[in-house]
Design an enzyme around this catalytic site. Structure first.
Site, mmCIF file in Angstrom:
data_model
loop_
_atom_site.group_PDB
_atom_site.id
_atom_site.type_symbol
_atom_site.label_atom_id
_atom_site.label_comp_id
_atom_site.label_asym_id
_atom_site.label_seq_id
_atom_site.Cartn_x
_atom_site.Cartn_y
_atom_site.Cartn_z
ATOM 1 N N GLY A 171 0.817 -1.211 0.000
ATOM 2 C CA GLY A 171 0.000 0.000 0.000
ATOM 3 C C GLY A 171 0.846 1.254 0.000
ATOM 4 N N GLY A 172 0.278 2.290 0.584
ATOM 5 C CA GLY A 172 0.963 3.581 0.609
ATOM 6 C C GLY A 172 2.300 3.527 1.315
ATOM 7 N N GLY A 406 21.769 14.968 -29.976
ATOM 8 C CA GLY A 406 21.446 15.419 -28.618
ATOM 9 C C GLY A 406 22.102 14.536 -27.579
ATOM 10 N N ALA A 407 22.313 13.268 -27.931
ATOM 11 C CA ALA A 407 22.940 12.347 -26.978
ATOM 12 C C ALA A 407 24.401 12.742 -26.747
ATOM 13 C CB ALA A 407 22.817 10.918 -27.468
HETATM 14 C C1 HXC Z 1 -2.807 -4.765 11.618
HETATM 15 C C2 HXC Z 1 -1.754 -6.582 10.678
HETATM 16 C C3 HXC Z 1 -1.596 -5.878 9.447
HETATM 17 C C4 HXC Z 1 -2.093 -4.548 9.386
HETATM 18 C C5 HXC Z 1 -0.719 -7.818 9.214
HETATM 19 N N1 HXC Z 1 -1.202 -7.779 10.470
HETATM 20 N N2 HXC Z 1 -0.971 -6.680 8.571
HETATM 21 N N3 HXC Z 1 -2.351 -6.029 11.743
HETATM 22 N N4 HXC Z 1 -2.698 -4.049 10.499
HETATM 23 N N5 HXC Z 1 -1.980 -3.808 8.280
HETATM 24 C C6 HXC Z 1 -1.140 -8.810 11.462
HETATM 25 C C7 HXC Z 1 -2.005 -10.008 11.115
HETATM 26 O O1 HXC Z 1 -3.345 -9.784 11.518
HETATM 27 C C8 HXC Z 1 -1.327 -11.103 11.912
HETATM 28 O O2 HXC Z 1 -1.723 -11.000 13.255
HETATM 29 C C9 HXC Z 1 0.129 -10.723 11.868
HETATM 30 O O3 HXC Z 1 0.165 -9.332 11.521
HETATM 31 C C10 HXC Z 1 0.899 -11.486 10.795
HETATM 32 O O4 HXC Z 1 0.179 -11.382 9.585
HETATM 33 P P1 HXC Z 1 -0.134 -12.646 8.660
HETATM 34 O O5 HXC Z 1 -1.213 -12.224 7.716
HETATM 35 O O6 HXC Z 1 -0.360 -13.848 9.503
HETATM 36 O O7 HXC Z 1 1.250 -12.833 7.914
HETATM 37 P P2 HXC Z 1 1.507 -13.290 6.419
HETATM 38 O O8 HXC Z 1 0.687 -14.491 6.110
HETATM 39 O O9 HXC Z 1 2.965 -13.417 6.296
HETATM 40 O O10 HXC Z 1 0.984 -12.087 5.500
HETATM 41 C C11 HXC Z 1 1.590 -10.849 5.591
HETATM 42 C C12 HXC Z 1 0.787 -9.815 4.772
HETATM 43 C C13 HXC Z 1 -0.711 -9.850 5.244
HETATM 44 C C14 HXC Z 1 0.882 -10.150 3.279
HETATM 45 C C15 HXC Z 1 1.426 -8.462 5.007
HETATM 46 O O11 HXC Z 1 -0.736 -9.769 6.671
HETATM 47 C C16 HXC Z 1 -1.503 -8.731 4.686
HETATM 48 O O12 HXC Z 1 -1.940 -8.752 3.525
HETATM 49 N N6 HXC Z 1 -1.750 -7.715 5.526
HETATM 50 C C17 HXC Z 1 -2.553 -6.581 5.153
HETATM 51 C C18 HXC Z 1 -1.790 -5.724 4.216
HETATM 52 C C19 HXC Z 1 -2.537 -4.473 3.889
HETATM 53 O O13 HXC Z 1 -3.478 -4.466 3.114
HETATM 54 N N7 HXC Z 1 -2.147 -3.431 4.609
HETATM 55 C C20 HXC Z 1 -2.786 -2.130 4.488
HETATM 56 C C21 HXC Z 1 -2.183 -1.493 3.267
HETATM 57 S S1 HXC Z 1 -2.865 0.042 3.005
HETATM 58 P P3 HXC Z 1 -2.077 -12.296 14.147
HETATM 59 O O14 HXC Z 1 -2.234 -11.765 15.514
HETATM 60 O O15 HXC Z 1 -3.311 -12.852 13.572
HETATM 61 O O16 HXC Z 1 -0.904 -13.206 13.969
HETATM 62 C C22 HXC Z 1 -1.799 1.035 3.742
HETATM 63 C C23 HXC Z 1 -2.231 2.439 3.654
HETATM 64 C C24 HXC Z 1 -1.079 3.326 3.962
HETATM 65 O O17 HXC Z 1 -0.840 0.665 4.262
HETATM 66 C C25 HXC Z 1 -1.364 4.631 3.356
HETATM 67 C C26 HXC Z 1 -0.217 5.533 3.570
HETATM 68 C C27 HXC Z 1 -0.255 6.656 2.587
#
Ligand code: HXC
Length: 516
Positions: A171-172, A406-407
């Site tokens: 994401g961001g 130009g290069a």
């Molecule tokens: C809170 C999170 C989290 C998040 C992961 N976890 N991402 N908790 N917020 N964004 C937690 C999970 O719930 C889990 O907790 C633990 O971290 C490990 O994650 P897993 O999913 O078990 O690990 P894995 O299978 O390795 O997958 C990793 C991952 C996946 C691919 C990163 O977790 C995922 O897709 N997360 C969401 C990613 C996402 O969409 N993020 C937001 C992006 S938008 P438990 O306790 O269950 O073990 C963004 C906006 C920013 O970031 C904007 C800024 C401009």
């Protein structure tokens, strides 16, 4: 509580804090082939040099079950240490705590490290391994990202900033690394994308794996978003350390000079052998780089992206230089949209950090084609001209073979700002190649002749002798010297060292407006 009990309690808490997300989550991290955040810092920094700040900081949100998931450190380890004796500030996200997700306090720790790096004018290194914005903390986490982006931007051009993507960076979150100077990734553990495979499937119907979408291979060769790709974290850290040793700590310092084992008077006769007699035949410019610069010192940047130019850092008689070279192995070395972007960004980094630029030139011009024109080659090519004209560091050029149009201006012209331009006897400097030129200027004579092929060849030879040969440019002062192949290293060292005291002013302004 007795003193002893207080000490014991503090010890236990410290032990717990150092354990991150706990033994089973640490084990899971290793199972994924990834090092723990603290192991990464150990690998990067000089022994016992790490000092952590705000190590007991915890999230204060209790929304959506977070109240029972408050960990010391809040999923990131931040502080300072030295690398080869040089101070850096840095952070490493800890995936074992809430997936390294970025909440309010996590962001505060990162911003503190950024602030201290800028105040102390040291390089800044970020190790990303995170699920992105901590979903439970909502807008607090977005606020945190905004602070980080702002600090990255304000530090840009003042201190070198590196991003090591050693896990997800979704994401961001990916925009912070994108603002920094260099991004590093490791096969099979790193990924970076704005929207992941599931969202893409839902929105566009396209099927793609995480690695193919945003893994190291995709970003080195296709998007060009990242600069270095490795097969292990260990190799990644080795290159990071080497680069840090080449660079100054900030824009107010010169790059450190090292003692070179490679003699400054080493001759380079091999260069004549490497250059094919047939001008249409390619050769590998990296062979030239290997022979000219201090042996073993070249670190290529963006190796798999836009390979028609080669850029990277090397040492020349112990001085750090940035190399911008054409690569005849790809697209006959013509400059296109992607290679222009690659070169311009590299040149601007060098200029920010007082790193002299050396160009090795064999370029037939900008790449013709409808795609290139409609893709904006004018705008992209202009970036190279702008970056060179803007740069105040010493700029030295060696013309090997073609330097057309130009290069030529972008890569060698003293009028654009090169301080010293050298040419090998095989250099051809002109508006275009001899064949094209003869066909345009002498079209009527060639078409009207009984022996057009013979006349065409005559005109081509005439053009080569009278217009293209390097002494024509040398007579006008546009080329400082026509040198022998064997003197290439010696003459480049002389050219660089005579310009190291260079000082050049530009009109005061807020900032320029490079064509983006
Ligand atoms: C809170 C999170 C989290 C998040 C992961 N976890 N991402 N908790 N917020 N964004 C937690 C999970 O719930 C889990 O907790 C633990 O971290 C490990 O994650 P897993 O999913 O078990 O690990 P894995 O299978 O390795 O997958 C990793 C991952 C996946 C691919 C990163 O977790 C995922 O897709 N997360 C969401 C990613 C996402 O969409 N993020 C937001 C992006 S938008 P438990 O306790 O269950 O073990 C963004 C906006 C920013 O970031 C904007 C800024 C401009």
């Amino acid at each position: 509580m007795t003193n002893k009990e207080a000490v014991q309690k503090a010890k236990e808490r410290r032990g717990q804090m150092l354990l991150g997300g706990g033994e089973s989550r640490n084990e899971a991290q290793h199972q994924k082939g990834k090092l723990l955040a603290r192991e990464r810092l150990d690998l990067l920094l000089d022994e016992n040099s790490f000092v952590e700040h705000q190590r007991y900081m915890r999230g204060r949100s209790s929304e959506m079950g977070l109240g029972s998931k408050r960990f010391d450190g809040d999923g990131v380890i931040s502080g300072t240490g030295t690398m080869g004796g040089k101070r850096v500030f840095l952070f490493a996200q800890d995936f074992t705590i809430l997936g390294g997700s970025l909440g309010e306090m996590h962001a505060e720790r990162i911003v503190e490290a950024q602030r201290l790096a800028l105040k102390n004018r040291t390089p800044f290194i970020q190790i990303n391994d995170s699920g992105g914005a901590r979903i439970q903390e909502g807008v607090l986490s977005l606020q945190g990202y905004a602070k980080i982006f702002r600090a990255n931007t304000h530090a840009s051009g003042v201190i070198p900033q590196f991003s090591l993507i050693l896990g997800p960076c979704a994401g961001g979150a990916a925009y912070s690394p994108a603002i920094t100077d260099f991004i590093f990734m490791v096969d099979n553990i790193s990924s970076m994308y704005i929207t992941g495979p599931q969202v893409i499937r839902a929105v566009t119907g396209e099927e793609i794996s995480q690695e193919d979408l945003g893994g190291a291979g995709a970003h080195t060769a296709k998007s060009g978003n990242i600069h270095f790709r490795f097969s292990s974290e260990q190799d990644c850290m080795t290159t990071v350390k080497k680069l840090i040793s080449y660079f100054p700590s900030n824009n107010g310092e010169l790059p450190p000079r090292t003692v070179s084992d490679d003699p400054a008077d080493r001759k380079t006769p091999e260069l004549e052998e490497i250059l094919p007699e047939n001008q249409r035949k390619p050769y590998d410019i990296k062979d030239y780089i290997g022979h000219i610069f201090d042996q073993g010192s070249f670190i290529e940047v963006h190796a798999d992206y836009a390979p028609n130019v080669v850029v990277g850092f090397a040492k020349l008689n112990g001085h750090t230089v940035g190399i911008f070279a054409n690569q005849p192995k790809f697209y006959a070395a013509a400059l296109d949209i992607n290679s222009s972007d690659k070169a311009a960004r590299f040149i601007r980094f060098c200029d920010c950090f007082n790193i002299s630029i050396v160009t090795l030139v064999d370029v037939p011009g900008f790449l013709p084609g409808v795609n290139q024109e409609h893709g904006g080659i004018i705008r992209h090519g202009a970036k190279v001209l702008y970056a060179i004209a803007e740069a105040t560091v010493p700029k030295i050029s060696l013309i090997i073979r073609k330097a057309y149009g130009g290069a030529y201006i972008a890569m060698s012209s003293k009028a654009l700002g090169y301080d010293r331009t050298l040419a090998l006897p095989t250099a051809q400097i002109a508006v275009m190649g001899a064949e094209g030129a003869a066909n345009i200027i002498f079209r009527k004579e060639i078409d009207g002749a009984g022996n057009p092929d013979e006349i065409r060849q005559q005109k081509i030879d005439e053009y080569k002798d009278s217009v293209m040969n390097p002494f024509v440019a040398a007579e006008l002062g546009f080329v400082d010297d026509v040198i022998d192949f064997e003197d290439s290293r010696i003459e480049l060292i002389r050219s660089l060292e005579m310009n190291l005291g260079k000082q050049e002013e530009r009109p005061k302004k807020k900032h320029g407006n490079i064509p983006l």
